[in-house]
Write an enzyme that holds these catalytic residues in place. Sequence first.
Site, PDB file in Angstrom:
ATOM      1  N   ARG A 172      -3.134  -4.071   1.597  1.00 14.29           N
ATOM      2  CA  ARG A 172      -2.853  -2.904   2.443  1.00 14.29           C
ATOM      3  C   ARG A 172      -2.661  -1.659   1.582  1.00 14.29           C
ATOM      4  O   ARG A 172      -3.136  -0.581   1.934  1.00 14.29           O
ATOM      5  CB  ARG A 172      -1.622  -3.157   3.311  1.00 14.29           C
ATOM      6  N   CYS A 220       7.119   1.425   3.689  1.00 15.54           N
ATOM      7  CA  CYS A 220       6.289   0.274   4.082  1.00 15.54           C
ATOM      8  C   CYS A 220       5.392   0.739   5.219  1.00 15.54           C
ATOM      9  O   CYS A 220       4.835   1.829   5.157  1.00 15.54           O
ATOM     10  CB  CYS A 220       7.175  -0.899   4.482  1.00 15.54           C
TER      11      CYS A 220
END
Length: 264
Positions: A172, A220
């Site tokens: 990611r 995050c």
Amino acid sequence: MRPLIDADQAAAWSEAVRIDVRWTLGGPSKEAEYAAGHLPGAVWLDFDRDVCGPVGAVGGRHPLPDPEALQAVLRAAGLNDGDAVLVYDDGDLMSAARTWWTLRWAGVEDVRVLTGGITAWTGAGLPLETQAPQRPEGDLTVRPGSLPVLDADGAAAWAAEHDLVDVRSPERYRGEFEPVDPVAGHIPGAVNRFLAEDDLTDLDRVRARYEPLEAPAFYCGSGVGAARSALALTAAGRPTPPVYIGSWSDWGSLGREVARGEES
């Protein structure tokens, strides 16, 4: 005080208000599981509804709650000024860590997380109950700002001057895979430390992972995993770091610059 507590210590900590925040990203509420069995005396808070604010145009998928709304929730749960709080989830410490962070941000000083969650509790042979406690209305006063928070501008500035840590998976971070948000990649200048490698039962290893980073701040996808990393670093004896609560979901929604690939 160290923010992690094991099952035996939690059982002996009778004065703490126990809060059940079991949750799964994108899944249904776990209130039925709470009703089927929870730590004795534990109150239920719905993580998405009670701990986080409503999703809006900015702020990401799990924004900070409005302080007055959070105060009403916590008073309804029976919390008073000066109360100690024990928070737990299923054991991955994602929702428990974000709840720990939110309560500390709100000025609640003594908040601890049950390592291993309810699984560790039952694994230690400790009992559950099904009856919800009837706690009187509390008088807790929420005092927001007790932990450092970054917004998008603050995150960009931190990445330019310090260590802004992206705790999502390497795929990611590199922009190869994005299962949740519409934009893939990372904040320019951020470094990657995957949160799954923070073993909260091995704090020496956590210390070693972050020792090279003098002043880390975390983000995050939506400020949940970042709070877990902030918990890990705090438990390892470092000062609680800043968290970009809006995180990547906020950054992408604002159309900010995106970096892809390995760390530069």
